[in-house]
Structures are given as C-alpha cells and as structure tokens.
Design an enzyme around this catalytic site. Structure first.
Site, mmCIF file in Angstrom:
data_model
loop_
_atom_site.group_PDB
_atom_site.id
_atom_site.type_symbol
_atom_site.label_atom_id
_atom_site.label_comp_id
_atom_site.label_asym_id
_atom_site.label_seq_id
_atom_site.Cartn_x
_atom_site.Cartn_y
_atom_site.Cartn_z
ATOM 1 N N SER A 118 0.831 -1.211 0.000
ATOM 2 C CA SER A 118 0.000 0.000 0.000
ATOM 3 C C SER A 118 0.869 1.266 0.000
ATOM 4 O O SER A 118 1.806 1.356 -0.794
ATOM 5 C CB SER A 118 -0.954 -0.061 1.202
ATOM 6 O OG SER A 118 -2.014 0.838 1.057
ATOM 7 N N LEU A 119 0.635 2.201 0.881
ATOM 8 C CA LEU A 119 1.467 3.410 0.949
ATOM 9 C C LEU A 119 2.942 3.041 1.072
ATOM 10 O O LEU A 119 3.813 3.695 0.485
ATOM 11 C CB LEU A 119 1.033 4.271 2.150
ATOM 12 C CG LEU A 119 1.920 5.479 2.496
ATOM 13 C CD1 LEU A 119 1.963 6.498 1.371
ATOM 14 C CD2 LEU A 119 1.442 6.152 3.785
#
Ligand SMILES: *[C@@H]1O[C@H](CO)[C@@H](O)[C@H](O)[C@H]1NC(C)=O
Ligand SMILES: *[C@@H]1O[C@H](CO)[C@@H](O)[C@H](O)[C@H]1NC(C)=O
Ligand SMILES: *[C@@H]1O[C@H](CO)[C@@H](O)[C@H](O)[C@H]1NC(C)=O
Ligand SMILES: *[C@@H]1O[C@H](CO)[C@@H](O)[C@H](O)[C@H]1NC(C)=O
Length: 453
Positions: free
Chosen positions: A273-274
C-alpha cells in the site's frame, strides 16, 4: 471538459518525461539463479521529531509471524544516479525550469529479486505483512549518536505517529531489505495501528488529484483548489516540497541510515500500500530494486516531487490484483470505502513494471477495498497454483502457432521437456511496462478530468 492548449501541451510534455518511450528494455545476464535467506534483524521507526530510530530484533525471537524468508534472485543492470548530490541538483533544476535535467545515470549490475517466481513474491509479501506488527521494544537507538536522547522519548511508542517498518538482512550481510509499513487505516491487520493521521496526510497529498478536494465538505490537505475541476499545479508541487510530515524525505534518510549500517550491502525496498508507493519513490531516487504490493499509483507523485526520471524503471515492480480498487485508482467518489475513510486515492498510473493478477476476470471477484489487505493477497491470490497467463497473450500465441504453415508442429521440441507445466503456463502474470497495462497506446494519464493551471 475543455483544456486550454498550453496547459494540455505542458502536461503532455511533463508526462512524456515519465513515458515508456524513454525506457530501455531490461538487460539480464543469463546466470544461474540463486537463493538468498533473509532474517528479521531490526525495526525502524520515526520519533515525533522525525528522527529515525532502530531497535534490534534478537535472533530466534518469535516476534511477528516468521522471521526467516528465502527469495529467488537474478542479476540485472539498474540505473543509479552518479551521486545523491547530483540527483538533488537535477531535481532542483527540474523544479525550477520544468525541463528534464541531464543526469549521467550509471547502469549498475546487482542481484535483484526474481519476481517471475511465485515463491519470491510470497516471501516478500509476508515480509510486508510482518511490518504491520510493532514490538514494544524499548532499546531504540539512532545511527548518528548525535545527542538524541535515548531515554526520552523511548523511540517509537505505539502512541507515536510516523513511518515505520522492518529491516531484513541476508545471513551473510550482503543483501538488506527495507520494509516500509503501509497505511494503518480501515483495512488494518491487528488493531489498526497508531499511524493513521500521518498516513492519511501522506496518502492524500501524494495520490489525490488536487489536495484531496473530493467534495465541498472535505477538508483539503493543501489550498490549491481553484473552483470547478481546476487545480493550481505549482501550488501542489510547493505543498509537496514544504509539507513537514511527508514520508518521502524521511524515506531518503532511512535509506541513508541503513546504508550507513550496512555500507557494502545491496539494498532492496519493499512495502504494501502506501509503503509500496514510498518504496518505489525511494527506489527511483537511489536506483534500488523495489517490489511494491497493492500500492496507490505514484507516477504523478514522482512528477510533482520533480524526481529526475531514470532511463529505465524495470527495477520497480508493482504487484496488484484487479479486484483491489486502491492500486486500480477506482476507490473514488463520495460513497466509496476510501472516501468514507477520508482517503482520496485518485491516481492510476504506476512507474516501472506491473504484474497484474486478474482476480476479477479469472476468479470472478468483485472490486472491493476488503480485497486490499496483504493477508488476503497472500492467502487468496499469490498462493493460488493457477496459470496466470493473460487471455490476450494466450490468444496471440495460439494465433501465431496456428498461422504457421505446418500447423504448430514446430513447437514440439519445446513441449517435450520433462516435468514442465503446459505451454505458456505462468505461475506469476507476465510483468509488463506500467503504461502498457494501465494506459492507452502505452501512455497512462492521471486525473484527466482536471485542468491544471
Ligand atoms: C514528543 O513526545 C514527547 C513525549 O511523548 C513530548 O513531550 C514532546 O512534546 C513531543 N514533541 C513534539 C515536537 O511533538
Ligand atoms: C540518519 O537519519 C537522520 C534522520 O533521522 C539524518 O539526520 C542523518 O543524517 C542520517 N544519518 C546517516 C548517516 O545517514
Ligand atoms: C511488552 O508487552 C508485553 C505484553 O503486552 C509485556 O508483558 C512486556 O512487559 C512489555 N515489554 C516492554 C519492554 O514494555
Ligand atoms: C553481520 O552483521 C552483524 C551485525 O552487524 C554481525 O554481528 C555479524 O557477525 C555479521 N555476519 C557476517 C556473516 O558477517
């Protein structure tokens, strides 16, 4: 939507800096594949004054799930800037003149993870899963001994807010993997974690079209919205350059700190993700192999951060599946799970190469943010022993065989090797340049319904 010609031209020119036309094909020497065993050695975290601190993980501790992973590797040549100082100078020049600065990239021969192997992806995905677990260790230290008070605060506490993750090291200390934790939000593992506020700021600044202006009721993360679907582009770039809590500059320090601890090691970066998007931005900056899972698309952020584009980006590999709306850039609109959680993840174009699992087409999944957690991806996507060859590629190769005058007999020799899966079987989908997978005619455009002034 109407565009003024200069704006369109400007956007086109800038996006060409990051286009696949500037890419060279991957050059891989054909050497014996090898395996590297990694152990969890350190946790990294950020204090509330943005200092990076480490805590050692004792061998054989049963912290987190597993602490040892094996990864298949191969050799490849990847472009590195001649020095970080020159990279920074080129970045500054690009910010000022909007021209691509000539940087004398050096091709460097290094060992990289072999992402065509299912076992490699499973090992690295499990490492990113592990990074969501935080130990309550109190023995934190920094690498500089520059007067950081070791006693107060005791480094990373579960109540602190900021970037963190793990560091895995090969048994011979020759290869190091930095793992960066993803967003602890509404798709948590465990208890959701404490880093939500800064995660959200980073996500919304890096991956929204215009400061997370989603609707009139949203509090934006920067003041660049200009009415209608207009956004002040320079203003967004300035916000990225000045925002204190941004993880990208912390990530640069993190890489520097780890390479100071392991000066002779070959360093890779990975995350979910991030964490994966940040890995890619760091990997572009230093020329490091990166494997990113289910990450929001970071090409727009790279442009807004004025990162000088390297001559090739095949060392950045994005892995995601089509039923996860976050990397697909479709977790948008006021009623989406992302909006309800306060996230504006609107970008769609990734850097580097993409390995896309078609869980919608092949497994009949529907698109849902609940398919985003790395645990789901490990258990239900990467672990499936399926043929992930694209239907399109299958059709193409069938067409090629059947259009031979001798009706495909020429393939026989290849087919008869022992113990082989059927012709064209792919345990991992074919990696392709991001523009080829996500764009039209090889060019992917972000936020096309916005006008940037
Ligand atoms: C950092 O945390 C400590 C203790 O938790 C607190 O006293 C201090 O004010 C904080 N500093 C900042 C800049 O927030
Ligand atoms: C380590 O990171 C800190 C930021 O926390 C930075 O100030 C320092 O220069 C880095 N040290 C090295 C040796 O890279
Ligand atoms: C860590 O947590 C465990 C269980 O929650 C507790 O028993 C232990 O004392 C804690 N250790 C430290 C160093 O805080
Ligand atoms: C690897 O590094 C650790 C700590 O830096 C050291 O204790 C260990 O002896 C090294 N191992 C090898 C094989 O060099």
């Amino acid at each position: 939507m109407l565009f003024s010609l200069p704006t369109t031209l400007h956007t086109l020119l800038i996006s060409l800096l990051w286009s696949p036309f500037t890419q060279r094909p991957e050059v891989t020497d054909n050497v014996e594949p090898s395996l590297i065993t990694f152990q969890l050695r350190h946790q990294h975290a950020t204090t509330n004054t943005s200092s990076i601190v480490f805590a050692d993980v004792p061998p054989l501790s049963n912290f987190a799930n597993d602490a040892t992973f094996v990864v298949d590797t191969k050799r490849s040549r990847i472009p590195r800037p001649p020095s970080h100082a020159e990279f920074i100078a080129a970045r500054r020049m690009q910010a000022e003149s909007h021209m691509s600065a000539a940087l004398d990239w050096r091709d460097t021969d290094v060992e990289i993870p072999d992402v065509s192997k299912r076992s490699t992806l499973i090992s690295m995905a499990k490492m990113t899963f592990n990074a969501y677990y935080a130990d309550n260790s109190s023995d934190w230290y920094n690498v500089d001994e520059d007067g950081w008070d070791k006693h107060f605060p005791h480094g990373w506490l579960p109540t602190d807010d900021g970037m963190r993750g793990h560091v895995f090291v090969s048994t011979d200390n020759s290869t190091v993997i930095i793992v960066i934790k993803g967003t602890s939000a509404f798709w948590p593992v465990g208890d959701g974690g404490p880093t939500t506020a800064k995660d959200k700021l980073n996500d919304n600044l890096l991956f929204s079209c215009c400061c997370a202006r989603v609707g009139p009721t949203w509090s934006t993360v920067c003041g660049c919205y200009d009415g209608g679907y207009r956004c002040k582009d320079q203003c967004v770039q300035d916000a990225l350059a000045t925002e204190e809590g941004l993880f990208y500059p912390i990530g640069l320090n993190l890489y520097n700190n780890v390479s100071y601890m392991y000066p002779h090691a070959n360093i890779w970066v990975t995350g979910h993700s991030l964490g994966g998007s940040l890995s890619a931005l760091i990997g572009i900056t230093f020329g490091l192999p990166v494997v990113a899972f289910e990450s929001p698309a970071e090409k727009m952020a790279a442009r807004r951060l004025h990162l000088p584009p390297p001559p090739s980006t095949h060392h950045i590999t994005h892995i995601y599946h089509t039923a996860d709306p976050i990397p697909m850039g479709v977790c948008t609109g006021v009623a989406s799970a992302c909006s309800l959680g306060g996230f504006a993840l609107e970008s769609r174009c990734h850097l580097g190469q993409v390995i896309r699992y078609d869980t919608v087409g092949k497994l009949g999944w529907s698109v849902n943010a609940q398919n985003h957690p790395i645990k789901v991806v490990i258990d239900k996507v990467l672990s499936m022993d399926l043929d992930w060859q694209d239907q399109e590629d299958k059709d193409k190769s069938l067409f090629e065989i059947s259009s031979w005058p001798w009706g495909g007999g020429g393939k026989k020799e290849d087919d008869e090797e022992e113990g082989k899966k059927p012709e064209g079987f792919l345990e991992v989908p074919q990696a392709k340049l991001a523009g080829e997978v996500e764009g039209v005619d090889g060019i992917c455009t972000d936020c096309f319904n916005w006008e940037f002034v």
